[in-house]
Design a protein around this motif. Sequence first.
Motif, PDB file in Angstrom:
ATOM      1  N   LEU A  69       0.861  -1.173   0.000  1.00  0.00           N
ATOM      2  CA  LEU A  69       0.000   0.000   0.000  1.00  0.00           C
ATOM      3  C   LEU A  69       0.902   1.229   0.000  1.00  0.00           C
ATOM      4  CD1 LEU A  69      -2.706   1.431   0.198  1.00  0.00           C
ATOM      5  CD2 LEU A  69      -2.751   0.879   2.639  1.00  0.00           C
ATOM      6  N   GLN A 116      -5.103   3.918  -3.623  1.00  0.00           N
ATOM      7  CA  GLN A 116      -5.343   2.499  -3.355  1.00  0.00           C
ATOM      8  C   GLN A 116      -6.432   2.290  -2.302  1.00  0.00           C
ATOM      9  OE1 GLN A 116      -0.950   1.654  -2.972  1.00  0.00           O
ATOM     10  NE2 GLN A 116      -1.699  -0.356  -3.679  1.00  0.00           N
ATOM     11  N   TYR A 161      -2.861  -6.041   2.614  1.00  0.00           N
ATOM     12  CA  TYR A 161      -2.022  -4.925   2.192  1.00  0.00           C
ATOM     13  C   TYR A 161      -1.084  -4.543   3.334  1.00  0.00           C
ATOM     14  CZ  TYR A 161      -4.842  -4.023  -1.943  1.00  0.00           C
ATOM     15  OH  TYR A 161      -5.477  -4.131  -3.153  1.00  0.00           O
TER      16      TYR A 161
END
Length: 129
Positions: free
Chosen positions: A25, A30, A76
Amino acid sequence: MGFLDSLFGGKEVNENGQEAKFFTLAALSQLDEIDAVSETKPVVIFKHSTRCSISRFALKQFDAAFSYPEDKIDWYLLDLLNHRDISNEMAHRYNVQHQSPQILVIKNGKAVYHDSHDGIDANDLKQFV
């Protein structure tokens, strides 16, 4: 190559040389993608400080225990030192207080679970898959 070098050095492999189980990330945009994905499956975000030994230990333990298939849950990893802006947006967007290390589970665009420090346990994710 050390564990953290392999995580943040561009190659996403774990300490055993296997392909990493996570996505990096590294961009605010995102978070919108994570929210969209979370409509069909839960998304775990692990917030990690590369300078903190507690964070390093928690990440190592989490990585070793995380064994969920990609079709059931995404993971993530956020490097807090390089992306504090993303952490700040997460605190605002998901209404959680910033901590490190910290995990959040995002489902339907909302944080449905979060924990930090020694409370981080990959087994707690079973309830979401």
